[in-house]
Design a protein around this motif. Structure first.
Motif, short mmCIF file in Angstrom:
data_model
loop_
_atom_site.label_atom_id
_atom_site.label_comp_id
_atom_site.label_asym_id
_atom_site.label_seq_id
_atom_site.Cartn_x
_atom_site.Cartn_y
_atom_site.Cartn_z
N ASN A 156 82.21 -24.95 -66.66
CA ASN A 156 80.95 -25.54 -67.11
C ASN A 156 81.14 -26.82 -67.91
O ASN A 156 80.16 -27.50 -68.22
N ALA A 157 82.37 -27.18 -68.21
CA ALA A 157 82.64 -28.48 -68.84
C ALA A 157 82.50 -29.60 -67.82
O ALA A 157 82.59 -30.78 -68.17
N HIS A 158 82.28 -29.22 -66.56
CA HIS A 158 82.15 -30.18 -65.46
C HIS A 158 80.77 -30.05 -64.83
O HIS A 158 79.91 -29.38 -65.37
N ASP A 159 80.59 -30.68 -63.66
CA ASP A 159 79.28 -30.67 -63.00
C ASP A 159 79.27 -29.77 -61.76
O ASP A 159 80.24 -29.08 -61.46
N GLU A 160 78.14 -29.81 -61.04
CA GLU A 160 77.97 -28.99 -59.84
C GLU A 160 79.00 -29.31 -58.76
O GLU A 160 79.42 -28.42 -58.03
N ASP A 161 79.38 -30.57 -58.64
CA ASP A 161 80.39 -30.94 -57.65
C ASP A 161 81.71 -30.23 -57.97
O ASP A 161 82.40 -29.76 -57.06
N PHE A 162 82.05 -30.16 -59.24
CA PHE A 162 83.30 -29.52 -59.62
C PHE A 162 83.30 -28.04 -59.23
O PHE A 162 84.28 -27.54 -58.68
N ILE A 163 82.21 -27.35 -59.53
CA ILE A 163 82.17 -25.92 -59.22
C ILE A 163 82.27 -25.70 -57.71
O ILE A 163 82.92 -24.76 -57.26
N TYR A 164 81.67 -26.58 -56.92
CA TYR A 164 81.76 -26.45 -55.46
C TYR A 164 83.19 -26.73 -54.99
O TYR A 164 83.72 -26.03 -54.13
N GLN A 165 83.80 -27.73 -55.58
CA GLN A 165 85.19 -28.06 -55.22
C GLN A 165 86.12 -26.91 -55.58
O GLN A 165 87.04 -26.59 -54.85
N GLN A 187 93.68 -27.94 -39.67
CA GLN A 187 92.36 -28.34 -39.21
C GLN A 187 91.55 -29.02 -40.31
O GLN A 187 91.61 -28.62 -41.48
N ILE A 188 90.81 -30.05 -39.92
CA ILE A 188 89.93 -30.77 -40.84
C ILE A 188 88.49 -30.48 -40.42
O ILE A 188 88.14 -30.60 -39.25
N HIS A 189 87.68 -30.09 -41.38
CA HIS A 189 86.26 -29.84 -41.14
C HIS A 189 85.49 -30.98 -41.79
O HIS A 189 85.54 -31.15 -43.01
N GLU A 190 84.79 -31.75 -40.97
CA GLU A 190 84.12 -32.94 -41.48
C GLU A 190 82.77 -32.61 -42.12
O GLU A 190 82.06 -31.71 -41.68
N ASN A 191 82.46 -33.39 -43.16
CA ASN A 191 81.15 -33.33 -43.82
C ASN A 191 80.75 -31.92 -44.26
O ASN A 191 79.64 -31.47 -44.05
N VAL A 192 81.68 -31.23 -44.91
CA VAL A 192 81.46 -29.85 -45.36
C VAL A 192 80.47 -29.81 -46.53
O VAL A 192 79.69 -28.88 -46.67
N TYR A 193 80.51 -30.84 -47.36
CA TYR A 193 79.71 -30.85 -48.58
C TYR A 193 79.26 -32.27 -48.88
O TYR A 193 80.02 -33.22 -48.67
N GLN A 194 78.03 -32.40 -49.38
CA GLN A 194 77.55 -33.71 -49.83
C GLN A 194 77.48 -33.67 -51.35
O GLN A 194 76.76 -32.85 -51.93
N SER A 195 78.23 -34.55 -52.00
CA SER A 195 78.32 -34.58 -53.45
C SER A 195 77.03 -35.10 -54.08
O SER A 195 76.14 -35.61 -53.39
#
Length: 184
Positions: free
Chosen positions: A21-30, A151-159
């Motif tokens: 929680n010291a970070h943002d939503e992008d961090f938790i998703y990462q 394998q690479i999965h493209e566009n998995v998440y939008q920050s």
């Protein structure tokens, strides 16, 4: 700095909540994909691990990363999705507490020990992980230990800034790890 992995307990969940929680939503998703929502709570973690932790039946072993000089917990990492029939598991939720501990080789040391545990103590044949392409520091760490991009999965998440992240699957086979290990 000497590092040691010790089993994490439910009492340590509050530390993870604090660090995430010291970070943002992008961090938790990462860090955890779509498993949790921001802000993270101890209850979310408890609910996720309703089958328990650190047991074959639970399929997950979570370790706290200890700085042995201070006995401080400076991070956590897990071997999860254990499949003893396929003899494989996934490295997940690798977290170093704060920036002051990054870039010092701690991640590589931790991952080498986690891989050793997986191959030697659990007799795994393969260990996998997933990482976003934007996390170049982590990718370098994984490659140093011997993980190979798959394998690479493209566009998995939008920050939050609108950038799309690609997911990369990485794998380390026990045979390759043994070859690397014999050299060092």
């Amino acid at each position: 700095m000497k590092i040691e992995l010790k089993p994490l307990t439910e009492a340590d969940f509050s530390l993870i909540v604090e660090w995430v929680n010291a970070h943002d939503e992008d961090f938790i998703y990462q860090w955890a994909g779509n498993t949790y929502s921001y802000p993270l709570t101890v209850k979310q973690i408890e609910d996720h691990y309703s089958k328990g932790i650190n047991a074959i039946d639970a399929g997950v072993f979570i370790y706290k990363i200890i700085d042995t000089s201070t006995q401080e917990t400076i991070g956590s990492v897990q071997l999860c999705r254990m499949d003893l029939i396929k003899s494989e598991a996934v490295v997940g939720r690798f977290l170093i507490k704060s920036e002051q501990y990054r870039g010092k080789g701690i991640g590589t040391t931790v991952l080498k020990e986690l891989v050793r545990i997986g191959f030697e103590e659990f007799s795994l044949k393969r260990i996998k992980l997933n990482v976003f392409h934007i996390n170049t520091q982590a990718i370098r760490c994984y490659e140093k230990v011997g993980f190979i991009k798959g394998q690479i999965h493209e566009n998995v998440y939008q920050s939050l800034t609108g950038e799309y992240w690609n997911g990369i699957e990485m794998t380390l086979e026990k045979e390759l790890w043994e070859q690397i290990h014999r050299r060092h």
